[in-house]
Design a protein around this motif. Structure first.
Motif, PDB file in Angstrom:
ATOM      1  N   ILE A   1       0.848  -1.141  -0.152  1.00 54.41           N
ATOM      2  CA  ILE A   1       0.003   0.070   0.212  1.00 54.41           C
ATOM      3  C   ILE A   1       0.840   1.135   0.018  1.00 54.41           C
ATOM      4  N   VAL A   2       1.874   1.173   0.906  1.00 57.05           N
ATOM      5  CA  VAL A   2       2.546   2.551   1.137  1.00 57.05           C
ATOM      6  C   VAL A   2       3.709   2.687   0.463  1.00 57.05           C
ATOM      7  N   GLY A   3       4.320   1.467  -0.171  1.00 57.50           N
ATOM      8  CA  GLY A   3       5.441   1.454  -0.850  1.00 57.50           C
ATOM      9  C   GLY A   3       6.657   0.650  -0.036  1.00 57.50           C
ATOM     10  N   ARG A   4       7.584   0.135  -0.837  1.00 56.36           N
ATOM     11  CA  ARG A   4       8.620  -0.605   0.057  1.00 56.36           C
ATOM     12  C   ARG A   4       9.465   0.229   0.735  1.00 56.36           C
ATOM     13  N   ARG A   5       9.776   1.336   0.339  1.00 59.43           N
ATOM     14  CA  ARG A   5      10.688   2.443   0.939  1.00 59.43           C
ATOM     15  C   ARG A   5      10.339   2.738   2.449  1.00 59.43           C
ATOM     16  N   TYR A   6       9.257   3.333   2.387  1.00 55.45           N
ATOM     17  CA  TYR A   6       8.792   3.673   3.788  1.00 55.45           C
ATOM     18  C   TYR A   6       8.343   2.426   4.535  1.00 55.45           C
ATOM     19  N   SER A   7       7.786   1.395   4.171  1.00 53.94           N
ATOM     20  CA  SER A   7       7.474   0.243   4.962  1.00 53.94           C
ATOM     21  C   SER A   7       8.854  -0.375   5.649  1.00 53.94           C
ATOM     22  N   LEU A   8       9.843  -0.445   4.682  1.00 59.93           N
ATOM     23  CA  LEU A   8      11.041  -0.988   5.051  1.00 59.93           C
ATOM     24  C   LEU A   8      12.021  -0.201   5.922  1.00 59.93           C
ATOM     25  N   LEU A   9      11.973   1.032   5.778  1.00 65.67           N
ATOM     26  CA  LEU A   9      12.719   2.010   6.663  1.00 65.67           C
ATOM     27  C   LEU A   9      11.984   1.847   7.943  1.00 65.67           C
ATOM     28  N   ALA A  10      10.747   2.003   8.210  1.00 62.62           N
ATOM     29  CA  ALA A  10       9.833   1.913   9.710  1.00 62.62           C
ATOM     30  C   ALA A  10      10.332   0.583  10.105  1.00 62.62           C
ATOM     31  N   CYS A  11      10.110  -0.675   9.391  1.00 69.33           N
ATOM     32  CA  CYS A  11      10.585  -2.029  10.082  1.00 69.33           C
ATOM     33  C   CYS A  11      11.768  -1.813  10.561  1.00 69.33           C
ATOM     34  N   ILE A  12      12.822  -1.392   9.887  1.00 70.52           N
ATOM     35  CA  ILE A  12      14.047  -1.434  10.527  1.00 70.52           C
ATOM     36  C   ILE A  12      14.333  -0.523  11.539  1.00 70.52           C
ATOM     37  N   LEU A  13      13.635   0.759  11.494  1.00 68.52           N
ATOM     38  CA  LEU A  13      13.889   1.591  12.799  1.00 68.52           C
ATOM     39  C   LEU A  13      13.301   1.074  13.934  1.00 68.52           C
ATOM     40  N   LEU A  14      12.115   0.428  13.827  1.00 66.62           N
ATOM     41  CA  LEU A  14      11.262   0.018  15.053  1.00 66.62           C
ATOM     42  C   LEU A  14      11.919  -1.409  15.353  1.00 66.62           C
ATOM     43  N   SER A  15      12.675  -2.198  14.661  1.00 64.59           N
ATOM     44  CA  SER A  15      13.256  -3.349  15.094  1.00 64.59           C
ATOM     45  C   SER A  15      14.523  -2.856  15.777  1.00 64.59           C
ATOM     46  N   ALA A  16      15.125  -1.696  15.446  1.00 65.91           N
ATOM     47  CA  ALA A  16      16.308  -1.176  16.057  1.00 65.91           C
ATOM     48  C   ALA A  16      15.948  -0.599  17.471  1.00 65.91           C
TER      49      ALA A  16
END
Length: 427
Positions: free
Chosen positions: A57-72
């Motif tokens: 829905i929102v695109g790979r860039r923002y979803s991937l960045l959100a997942c990486i930062l929240l995992s961090a």
């Protein structure tokens, strides 16, 4: 993308083997540690499909960045956990958002042609496996230092922040949904090569994104869209592919479920040897990922035949292990099983994307991950029951499940061999 996958599993595998020791050092009982571990698995089970669809829905860039930062954030909190409660809290963002590898696979699926996808996925899995092999060694060394677990957790969080920087620097080119069908029609002629940076400019890295404004829609609108897409997958004709994935996952998990204990009871082999044998198999799995290119060319890029033959070989090797009369037969089965399972995992993902269509690749990969999570929940229960009868009970049951999966693939041969997309209803 390959570098981020390597660093991802390298960081995670540094921490995960040490977590049980850490939570027990905080005063948790075995039961509490088990409950926290189960809750993490349940969160992964339900969040993987949702997050995968959200990336469409929102695109790979923002979803991937959100997942990486929240995992961090999760691993940073883990590095500050001085009580059992803080430990449990630190697992929440990781349990919900640690789907970075699935979104990365969806991104690669957007970038490569259908013909090159198994080769690229194989190399991606190989890079991830190398990180998983090296991580425990470094983590074991760091934990010997004073406050080693906390240091290891902070290093893992730092690795995720580094990955976020790498993802941000990629030359993204988000395009509107109006161009998506045109790109999808031309994608079969594109090849994945050393010119990947140029491809990132010329192709959308977010094949499933609706518009660039999707990110700023109301969260409730995004949730409603995600649920609608998940319903479309549930109402499609992909059930048999996911059933095959579930059956083969459980069969392989049953093989490994009581591996050390069974070797001890059957052959008097100590757990140290079993550990070496599993590390040896993991290293061979990396090699198998690198050999997918020649194998797919040998099969003329027929993913169905590769999956059928690799599943049949897996079934035979589990049977060989269950009936082994010496430890060397176990070593032989482990050697070839590393190849067959690695190839099978890559092929089932490729088949899901080929039949389901790249338009919903994030959703498909998320559902597949949820199916595997169900297998991780079911396998220990089946293993415990089967082991009551014999140390060979779990792998013998695995052979039966693998045979069912092979029969399903043969019964649906026509669908697997066709290249048309299965229509997803209610989209």
């Amino acid at each position: 993308i390959f570098l981020t996958s390597f660093q991802d599993l390298f960081g995670v595998s540094m921490v995960v083997p040490l977590m049980n020791l850490h939570i027990k050092s905080l005063g948790a009982s075995h039961t509490v540690a088990g409950i926290i571990g189960s809750l993490y698995g349940i969160m992964q089970l339900f969040s993987s499909t949702f997050v995968g669809c959200w990336s469409d829905i929102v695109g790979r860039r923002y979803s991937l960045l959100a997942c990486i930062l929240l995992s961090a954030l999760g691993y940073f909190l883990l590095g500050t956990s001085t009580t059992v409660f803080l430990f449990a809290i630190s697992r929440v963002p990781v349990g919900i958002f640690k789907h970075t590898l699935s979104i990365s696979k969806a991104l690669l699926s957007d970038l490569v042609s259908e013909r090159d996808r198994p080769l690229v996925m194989g190399r991606f899995n190989a890079a991830s496996s190398v990180g998983f092999i090296l991580g425990p060694v470094v983590g074991g060394y760091l934990t010997e230092l004073e406050d080693g677990f906390y240091l290891t957790s902070f290093i893992c969080a730092s690795i995720f922040l580094l990955n976020a920087g790498l993802v941000w620097m990629l030359p993204w080119n988000e395009e509107n949904a109006g161009n998506r069908e045109h790109q999808q029609g031309n994608k079969g002629t594109d090849c994945f090569s050393a010119k990947a940076n140029r491809d990132l400019h010329s192709k959308s890295a977010t094949n499933g994104a609706v518009t660039s404004n999707s990110l700023f829609q109301s969260p409730w609108v995004q949730v409603a869209t995600v649920l609608k897409r998940i319903k479309g997958i549930a109402c499609s004709d992909l059930w048999d592919i996911f059933l095959v994935r579930l059956l083969m996952s459980v069969a392989i998990l049953l093989y490994y479920s009581n591996f050390s204990l069974a070797l001890d009871e059957r052959f008097g082999v100590k757990p140290l040897f079993a550990g070496y044998l599993m590390s040896y198999s993991s290293a061979l799995g990396v090699l198998a990922g690198c050999l997918l290119g020649p194998i797919t060319r040998l099969y003329q890029h027929n993913t169905y035949r590769i999956l059928l033959h690799s599943s049949t070989l897996t079934c035979m090797l589990i049977l060989l292990y269950a009936s082994a009369l010496s430890i060397w037969m176990v070593v032989l089965s482990s050697t070839f099983l590393a190849f067959s399972t690695t190839i099978g995992r890559t092929c089932i993902i490729d088949l899901e994307l080929t039949i389901g269509g790249n338009e919903a690749s994030g959703t498909l990969l998320g559902v597949g991950q949820s199916v595997t999570s169900v297998g991780r929940i079911v396998a220990p229960l089946l293993s415990g029951v089967a082991q009551e009868f014999s140390p060979c009970g779990p792998p013998s049951l695995g052979v039966g499940l693998a045979l069912v999966a092979i029969l399903i693939m043969n019964a649906n041969k026509q669908k697997y061999c066709s290249h048309g997309n299965v229509k997803l209803k209610n989209q």
